[in-house]
Design a protein around this motif. Structure first.
Motif, PDB file in Angstrom:
ATOM      1  N   VAL A  71       0.795  -1.162  -0.232  1.00  0.00           N
ATOM      2  CA  VAL A  71      -0.052   0.228  -0.033  1.00  0.00           C
ATOM      3  C   VAL A  71       0.837   1.188   0.039  1.00  0.00           C
ATOM      4  O   VAL A  71       1.636   1.419   0.673  1.00  0.00           O
ATOM      5  CB  VAL A  71      -1.005   0.018   1.050  1.00  0.00           C
ATOM      6  CG1 VAL A  71      -1.770   1.184   1.348  1.00  0.00           C
ATOM      7  CG2 VAL A  71      -1.850  -1.166   1.072  1.00  0.00           C
ATOM      8  N   GLN A  72       0.679   1.963  -1.123  1.00  0.00           N
ATOM      9  CA  GLN A  72       1.241   3.341  -1.263  1.00  0.00           C
ATOM     10  C   GLN A  72       0.421   4.520  -0.860  1.00  0.00           C
ATOM     11  O   GLN A  72      -0.529   4.787  -1.340  1.00  0.00           O
ATOM     12  CB  GLN A  72       2.012   3.668  -2.642  1.00  0.00           C
ATOM     13  CG  GLN A  72       2.537   4.979  -2.541  1.00  0.00           C
ATOM     14  CD  GLN A  72       2.709   5.149  -4.331  1.00  0.00           C
ATOM     15  OE1 GLN A  72       2.111   5.019  -4.956  1.00  0.00           O
ATOM     16  NE2 GLN A  72       4.091   5.506  -4.407  1.00  0.00           N
ATOM     17  N   ARG A  73       0.676   4.997   0.610  1.00  0.00           N
ATOM     18  CA  ARG A  73      -0.382   6.043   0.917  1.00  0.00           C
ATOM     19  C   ARG A  73       0.148   7.366   0.281  1.00  0.00           C
ATOM     20  O   ARG A  73       1.171   7.907  -0.040  1.00  0.00           O
ATOM     21  CB  ARG A  73      -0.210   6.282   2.490  1.00  0.00           C
ATOM     22  CG  ARG A  73      -0.428   5.109   3.297  1.00  0.00           C
ATOM     23  CD  ARG A  73      -2.165   4.906   2.983  1.00  0.00           C
ATOM     24  NE  ARG A  73      -2.585   3.579   3.839  1.00  0.00           N
ATOM     25  CZ  ARG A  73      -3.604   2.728   3.618  1.00  0.00           C
ATOM     26  NH1 ARG A  73      -4.504   3.477   3.027  1.00  0.00           N
ATOM     27  NH2 ARG A  73      -3.956   1.996   4.458  1.00  0.00           N
ATOM     28  N   ALA A  74      -0.982   8.310   0.169  1.00  0.00           N
ATOM     29  CA  ALA A  74      -1.060   9.719  -0.338  1.00  0.00           C
ATOM     30  C   ALA A  74      -0.112  10.617   0.462  1.00  0.00           C
ATOM     31  O   ALA A  74       0.700  11.462   0.050  1.00  0.00           O
ATOM     32  CB  ALA A  74      -2.195  10.195  -0.491  1.00  0.00           C
ATOM     33  N   ASN A  75       0.165   9.956   2.014  1.00  0.00           N
ATOM     34  CA  ASN A  75       1.120  10.951   2.863  1.00  0.00           C
ATOM     35  C   ASN A  75       2.580  10.528   2.735  1.00  0.00           C
ATOM     36  O   ASN A  75       3.144  11.087   3.490  1.00  0.00           O
ATOM     37  CB  ASN A  75       0.417  11.081   4.189  1.00  0.00           C
ATOM     38  CG  ASN A  75       0.388   9.525   4.857  1.00  0.00           C
ATOM     39  OD1 ASN A  75       0.900   8.789   4.085  1.00  0.00           O
ATOM     40  ND2 ASN A  75      -0.088   9.236   5.846  1.00  0.00           N
ATOM     41  N   GLY A  76       2.855   9.640   1.724  1.00  0.00           N
ATOM     42  CA  GLY A  76       4.278   9.246   1.716  1.00  0.00           C
ATOM     43  C   GLY A  76       4.554   7.846   2.671  1.00  0.00           C
ATOM     44  O   GLY A  76       5.751   7.411   2.271  1.00  0.00           O
ATOM     45  N   ARG A  77       3.799   7.319   3.350  1.00  0.00           N
ATOM     46  CA  ARG A  77       4.063   6.274   4.088  1.00  0.00           C
ATOM     47  C   ARG A  77       3.468   5.217   3.115  1.00  0.00           C
ATOM     48  O   ARG A  77       2.521   5.103   2.406  1.00  0.00           O
ATOM     49  CB  ARG A  77       2.990   6.081   5.396  1.00  0.00           C
ATOM     50  CG  ARG A  77       3.286   7.263   6.158  1.00  0.00           C
ATOM     51  CD  ARG A  77       4.811   7.143   7.040  1.00  0.00           C
ATOM     52  NE  ARG A  77       4.706   5.684   7.767  1.00  0.00           N
ATOM     53  CZ  ARG A  77       4.256   5.477   9.244  1.00  0.00           C
ATOM     54  NH1 ARG A  77       3.639   6.460   9.541  1.00  0.00           N
ATOM     55  NH2 ARG A  77       4.414   4.352   9.617  1.00  0.00           N
ATOM     56  N   THR A  78       4.569   4.086   2.902  1.00  0.00           N
ATOM     57  CA  THR A  78       4.390   2.857   2.264  1.00  0.00           C
ATOM     58  C   THR A  78       4.785   1.608   2.968  1.00  0.00           C
ATOM     59  O   THR A  78       5.753   1.582   3.980  1.00  0.00           O
ATOM     60  CB  THR A  78       5.321   3.036   1.091  1.00  0.00           C
ATOM     61  OG1 THR A  78       4.947   4.029   0.398  1.00  0.00           O
ATOM     62  CG2 THR A  78       5.140   1.699   0.060  1.00  0.00           C
ATOM     63  N   GLY A  79       3.902   0.676   2.782  1.00  0.00           N
ATOM     64  CA  GLY A  79       3.971  -0.665   3.547  1.00  0.00           C
ATOM     65  C   GLY A  79       3.306  -1.866   3.252  1.00  0.00           C
ATOM     66  O   GLY A  79       2.349  -1.632   2.157  1.00  0.00           O
ATOM     67  N   TYR A  80       3.716  -3.002   3.497  1.00  0.00           N
ATOM     68  CA  TYR A  80       3.169  -4.207   3.253  1.00  0.00           C
ATOM     69  C   TYR A  80       1.604  -4.437   4.146  1.00  0.00           C
ATOM     70  O   TYR A  80       1.481  -4.098   5.226  1.00  0.00           O
ATOM     71  CB  TYR A  80       3.988  -5.435   3.529  1.00  0.00           C
ATOM     72  CG  TYR A  80       4.976  -5.416   2.222  1.00  0.00           C
ATOM     73  CD1 TYR A  80       4.579  -5.742   0.768  1.00  0.00           C
ATOM     74  CD2 TYR A  80       6.123  -5.280   2.572  1.00  0.00           C
ATOM     75  CE1 TYR A  80       5.610  -5.708  -0.126  1.00  0.00           C
ATOM     76  CE2 TYR A  80       7.217  -5.374   1.430  1.00  0.00           C
ATOM     77  CZ  TYR A  80       6.815  -5.743   0.409  1.00  0.00           C
ATOM     78  OH  TYR A  80       7.557  -5.442  -0.590  1.00  0.00           O
ATOM     79  N   LEU A  81       0.597  -4.914   3.502  1.00  0.00           N
ATOM     80  CA  LEU A  81      -0.549  -5.281   3.996  1.00  0.00           C
ATOM     81  C   LEU A  81      -0.587  -6.591   4.387  1.00  0.00           C
ATOM     82  O   LEU A  81      -0.417  -7.562   3.723  1.00  0.00           O
ATOM     83  CB  LEU A  81      -1.763  -5.080   3.176  1.00  0.00           C
ATOM     84  CG  LEU A  81      -3.139  -5.164   3.805  1.00  0.00           C
ATOM     85  CD1 LEU A  81      -3.491  -4.438   5.112  1.00  0.00           C
ATOM     86  CD2 LEU A  81      -4.419  -5.242   2.853  1.00  0.00           C
ATOM     87  N   PRO A  82       0.087  -6.999   5.918  1.00  0.00           N
ATOM     88  CA  PRO A  82       0.430  -8.338   6.012  1.00  0.00           C
ATOM     89  C   PRO A  82      -0.687  -9.393   5.952  1.00  0.00           C
ATOM     90  O   PRO A  82      -1.700  -9.167   6.248  1.00  0.00           O
ATOM     91  CB  PRO A  82       1.078  -8.421   7.504  1.00  0.00           C
ATOM     92  CG  PRO A  82       0.242  -7.079   8.069  1.00  0.00           C
ATOM     93  CD  PRO A  82       0.066  -6.226   7.082  1.00  0.00           C
ATOM     94  N   THR A  83      -0.104 -10.537   5.314  1.00  0.00           N
ATOM     95  CA  THR A  83      -1.364 -11.746   5.215  1.00  0.00           C
ATOM     96  C   THR A  83      -0.554 -12.968   5.699  1.00  0.00           C
ATOM     97  O   THR A  83      -0.249 -13.849   4.519  1.00  0.00           O
ATOM     98  CB  THR A  83      -2.011 -11.848   4.015  1.00  0.00           C
ATOM     99  OG1 THR A  83      -1.018 -11.723   2.780  1.00  0.00           O
ATOM    100  CG2 THR A  83      -3.049 -10.714   3.611  1.00  0.00           C
ATOM    101  N   PRO A  84      -0.062 -13.161   6.781  1.00  0.00           N
ATOM    102  CA  PRO A  84       0.604 -14.196   6.987  1.00  0.00           C
ATOM    103  C   PRO A  84      -0.103 -15.536   7.228  1.00  0.00           C
ATOM    104  O   PRO A  84      -1.312 -15.624   7.501  1.00  0.00           O
ATOM    105  CB  PRO A  84       1.472 -13.805   8.365  1.00  0.00           C
ATOM    106  CG  PRO A  84       0.291 -13.228   9.151  1.00  0.00           C
ATOM    107  CD  PRO A  84      -0.091 -12.190   7.954  1.00  0.00           C
ATOM    108  N   GLY A  85       0.415 -16.672   7.064  1.00  0.00           N
ATOM    109  CA  GLY A  85      -0.104 -17.906   7.149  1.00  0.00           C
ATOM    110  C   GLY A  85      -0.884 -18.538   5.976  1.00  0.00           C
ATOM    111  O   GLY A  85      -1.277 -19.651   6.361  1.00  0.00           O
TER     112      GLY A  85
END
Length: 432
Positions: free
Chosen positions: A311-325
């Protein structure tokens, strides 16, 4: 050299005709075997299921294989390219079963080094005394130099020419069928979704093989849209068949199941029940549902063994949307999958991708590109929406060159930014 009967005599001085006959028989047997093995064309015999039981040295030399690698270990279709396999299943094998003999069919065999060689194939079914099919005997002619066989095929020149014309027509139809098949595995264009921007990209690592990556975006009711992206294990016709089954199963299940977890469970049941006879076929997949909510979009998704969405956020924050398992889809009868939820605010973009991207080989040491590098690359881009993100990733993939040895599919979904809408200050609580 002529063998005279007076050269072999018994103790009484009379010619030993039995010894002479034995010598002749041995000589003829040796000559027949040598003729078979060193003939200018390829010979092989297969069981009725296609398993190769006998093959001559000429054909082995064309293939660049040893006899121990082929006999009892490979089938006739394993010697063909992807187009030849499809043609064999749809035309060659059915005609052979109906007629018992098929002559002058143009195919391509693939050598161990990957080179393709055009050939003309003639096959005939050998039966038992009571008419039961026993095995198939096949002759393979080198089609690179048709003139080498003119002396042998002089009496059949007219028939051979007709076979050539028919082979060219069949090859054209086959190429058209391959193009249609590849197109059927992917949407021609993404639909326009109110309140949502979408973009996609597909890169084929090998033009000679049908890929197993897939994605789609489609409506499920008046207010919701479904999407999925995944990767079928393997390549070629078998993987294409699984891809087609997977796409249509997901589309059908989405119309009846509002829960992404249950949609993946339905797909798991279909694949597991369909491929249970020792030919296990499976895939990784992300399936989700989009629901516009004002100027934002709610996303509910489930993952089965697939890389986490980014997920690339409009405010500059970027990270993974975790789906473990989340487990692979189709391996176990009661596989468990992982659900996740996020909300895309104006200017946010959700990126789904297949592992061809993160498993690309880069640098002098040919190291895996990896998820960390993808995160860093995306975080360094301005949040300009799905089209811009896909454009940047397309350039990245192109730069991998021959380091990209697997197909790659990308699907980006985002909430558009109205000109008068301020960007949210914090919307990354669901990222790691």
């Amino acid at each position: 050299m002529m063998c005279r009967t007076d050269e072999i005599q018994d103790p009484d001085g009379d010619p030993d005709t039995s010894a002479t006959d034995t010598a002749f028989t041995s000589l003829l047997e040796d000559s027949a075997e040598e003729l078979y093995d060193q003939a200018p064309c390829g010979y092989l015999s297969t069981l009725m299921d296609g398993t190769i039981a006998k093959i001559n040295a000429t054909l082995l030399a064309w293939l660049g294989l040893e006899r121990s690698q082929v006999v009892g270990r490979m089938r006739f279709t394993d010697l063909l390219g992807v187009g030849g396999r499809i043609y064999h299943e749809t035309h060659f094998a059915p005609l052979l079963r109906m007629k018992g003999e098929i002559n002058g069919i143009a195919l391509e065999i693939k050598a161990a080094d990957g080179q393709r060689m055009p050939v003309l194939v003639t096959s005939k079914v050998k039966t038992t005394a009571d008419g039961e099919p026993l095995l198939v005997r096949t002759t393979v002619f080198d089609a690179r130099d048709r003139r080498a066989y003119e002396s042998e095929l002089l009496h059949g020149r007219k028939a051979a020419e007709e076979a050539r014309r028919q082979a060219e027509a069949d090859r054209a139809r086959l190429q058209e069928a391959l193009a249609v098949l590849q197109q059927s595995l992917l949407p021609a264009t993404l639909p326009a979704v109110p309140g949502l921007e979408a973009a996609s990209y597909y890169n084929t690592a090998s033009p000679d093989l049908l890929g197993g990556d897939f994605y789609d975006l489609f409506p499920v009711d008046a207010g919701r849209w479904a999407f999925f992206l995944g990767d079928v294990c393997g390549k070629g016709p078998q993987a294409a068949a699984v891809t087609s089954l997977t796409r249509y199963t997901l589309r059908a299940a989405a119309l009846h199941e509002p829960d992404p977890l249950r949609v993946l469970s339905t797909l798991n049941t279909v694949l597991h029940e369909r491929y249970t006879s020792g030919d296990t076929r499976y895939c990784t997949a992300v399936f989700g549902v989009l629901q516009p909510n004002g100027d934002s979009v709610d996303v509910h998704l489930a993952s089965g063994g697939h890389p986490s969405a980014l997920v690339q956020r409009a405010n500059g924050r970027t990270g993974y949307l975790p789906t473990p398992g989340g487990m692979l889809v189709g391996v176990l009868p009661d596989a468990e999958f992982t659900a996740a939820h996020t909300r895309l605010h104006p200017g946010d973009t959700l990126l789904l991708y297949t592992d061809g991207l993160t498993e690309a080989r880069v640098g002098p040491e040919r190291a895996l590109y990896g998820e960390d590098a993808l995160l860093a690359f995306t975080a360094g881009l301005p949040a300009a929406g799905p089209q811009a993100l896909i454009g940047a990733l397309t350039g990245l993939i192109t730069g991998f060159g021959d380091g990209l040895d697997d197909d790659t599919a990308l699907l980006a979904l985002g909430a558009p930014t109205p000109p008068t809408t301020a960007l949210p200050t914090s919307a990354s609580e669901d990222l790691t």
